[in-house]
Motif scaffolding. Structure first.
Motif, mmCIF file in Angstrom:
data_model
loop_
_atom_site.group_PDB
_atom_site.id
_atom_site.type_symbol
_atom_site.label_atom_id
_atom_site.label_comp_id
_atom_site.label_asym_id
_atom_site.label_seq_id
_atom_site.Cartn_x
_atom_site.Cartn_y
_atom_site.Cartn_z
ATOM 1 N N ALA A 67 0.806 -1.232 0.000
ATOM 2 C CA ALA A 67 0.000 0.000 0.000
ATOM 3 C C ALA A 67 0.836 1.276 0.000
ATOM 4 N N ASP A 68 1.905 1.273 -0.764
ATOM 5 C CA ASP A 68 2.693 2.495 -0.893
ATOM 6 C C ASP A 68 1.954 3.450 -1.836
ATOM 7 N N PRO A 69 1.638 4.661 -1.385
ATOM 8 C CA PRO A 69 0.876 5.576 -2.246
ATOM 9 C C PRO A 69 1.647 6.063 -3.463
ATOM 10 N N PRO B 173 -1.303 -0.008 -6.803
ATOM 11 C CA PRO B 173 -2.475 0.467 -6.062
ATOM 12 C C PRO B 173 -3.323 1.457 -6.869
ATOM 13 N N PHE C 169 -7.261 0.512 0.765
ATOM 14 C CA PHE C 169 -6.094 1.319 1.131
ATOM 15 C C PHE C 169 -6.479 2.292 2.241
ATOM 16 N N GLY D 229 -4.170 3.995 4.342
ATOM 17 C CA GLY D 229 -3.202 5.072 4.548
ATOM 18 C C GLY D 229 -1.853 4.640 4.014
ATOM 19 N N PRO D 230 -0.830 5.476 4.177
ATOM 20 C CA PRO D 230 0.501 5.099 3.686
ATOM 21 C C PRO D 230 0.972 3.791 4.320
ATOM 22 N N GLU E 246 -0.520 1.053 4.633
ATOM 23 C CA GLU E 246 -1.548 0.473 5.509
ATOM 24 C C GLU E 246 -2.768 0.047 4.688
ATOM 25 N N SER E 247 -3.103 -1.235 4.769
ATOM 26 C CA SER E 247 -4.306 -1.750 4.121
ATOM 27 C C SER E 247 -5.327 -2.130 5.186
ATOM 28 N N THR F 278 -3.158 7.906 -0.046
ATOM 29 C CA THR F 278 -3.633 6.675 -0.661
ATOM 30 C C THR F 278 -3.834 6.938 -2.147
#
Length: 305
Positions: free
Chosen positions: A119-121, A126, A153, A155-156, A158-159, A223
């Motif tokens: 979950a890297d923005p 993603p 998603f 947050g940065p 974070e799923s 996200t």
């Protein structure tokens, strides 16, 4: 750099893997490609007590493409999906984005689903899952659930996977008729994370005018960000022939809705400007792609294919 101590588990079946995850919950991390997890361990940014290596669970490596879309198993490597002719025919945005992921050595080992879970923005996949409104199937000892990209998603890095769950597969819907796609990004060096990037999807009506336009953004929010640009895209085509548009107005609309952060790589104003420029490029390319597919389809119909 060395990782913190952990207990290593190498289940041979999915059931075994889920049992281990159920037993250890939040204290366990899944290892698939390891291209994100291993660096986090070595830098002591993650300290799980248990590592569950799923590489022996062969059933998780499937890649299936049909009229509905592409389903990618948890062990499917970037390179395998990128090179799949079936994937390219059903959902070409996926291989288009994968060509921008890091370097061949990383793509040979890293996994599509692993990138989504990380979950890297600033990552490509993603944004692709988000703009296509794809899903992730989470499996656990308690059962299965399907999570839409909009809800996946949090947050940065974070799923919304729960403790004890494994992301078993991801689903990317098929490309509708008269629809084109494009992916573009800008990075400081080839293979680096993008300063900003855009995944665009444009659909045309029977008169070859824009009927729908969406763009997914990476590197500009916490996200993946998706904007519906349909109304602005239609306005951009007013008084112009099919395929031609004044995309600058759409780019301005996008810039007004972005609120990126500054970091050591780029300032917020630069990222906002860059996202607008990339929006124009992506929409222009996606519209041209849609026109090409529409013309090819018409020729095939006339030929009775």
């Amino acid at each position: 750099m060395k990782p913190p101590p952990f207990a290593y588990h190498a289940p041979a079946t999915l059931a075994e893997a889920l049992d281990v995850l159920a037993e250890h919950g939040a204290d366990a991390k899944v290892l698939a490609g390891g291209q994100s997890l291993i660096p986090l361990l070595n830098m002591r940014l993650a300290e799980p007590a248990h590592i569950v290596d799923i590489n022996r669970v062969a059933a998780l490596g499937d890649v299936r493409a049909d009229a509905r879309g592409v389903r990618v198993g948890a062990l499917a490597r970037h390179a395998a999906v990128e090179r799949s002719a079936g994937v390219a025919a059903v959902q070409p945005l996926l291989p288009a984005a994968l060509r921008h992921v890091a370097h061949p050595a990383i793509r040979n080992r890293g996994t599509v689903v692993g990138s989504l879970v990380h979950a890297d923005p600033a990552a490509e996949l993603p944004a692709v899952l988000a703009v296509l409104d794809g899903t992730v199937e989470a499996v656990s000892a308690a059962g299965r659930r399907t999570i839409r990209a909009a809800d996946f998603f949090a947050g940065p890095l974070e799923s919304t996977l729960r403790p004890g769950e494994l992301a078993g597969s991801a689903f990317f819907p098929a490309l509708p008729p008269r629809t084109g796609v494009a992916f573009t990004e800008t990075s400081r060096r080839h293979g680096d994370y993008a300063l900003a990037g855009v995944a665009a999807v444009v659909s045309l009506d029977e008169d070859l005018r824009v009927s729908a336009a969406r763009a997914g953004y990476l590197g500009v929010a916490a996200t993946p960000l998706v904007l519906d640009l349909t109304r602005r895209a239609r306005q951009a085509q007013t008084g112009r022939p099919p395929g031609d548009a004044d995309w600058s107005g759409v780019a301005g609309f996008v810039r007004e809705r972005l609120d990126p952060e500054s970091d050591i790589h780029a300032g917020a104003d630069y990222r906002r400007h860059l996202a607008g420029v990339l929006t124009e490029r992506a929409l222009r390319a996606a519209t041209a792609d849609a026109l090409g597919r529409a013309h090819t389809s018409a020729i095939n119909e006339e030929a009775g294919w």
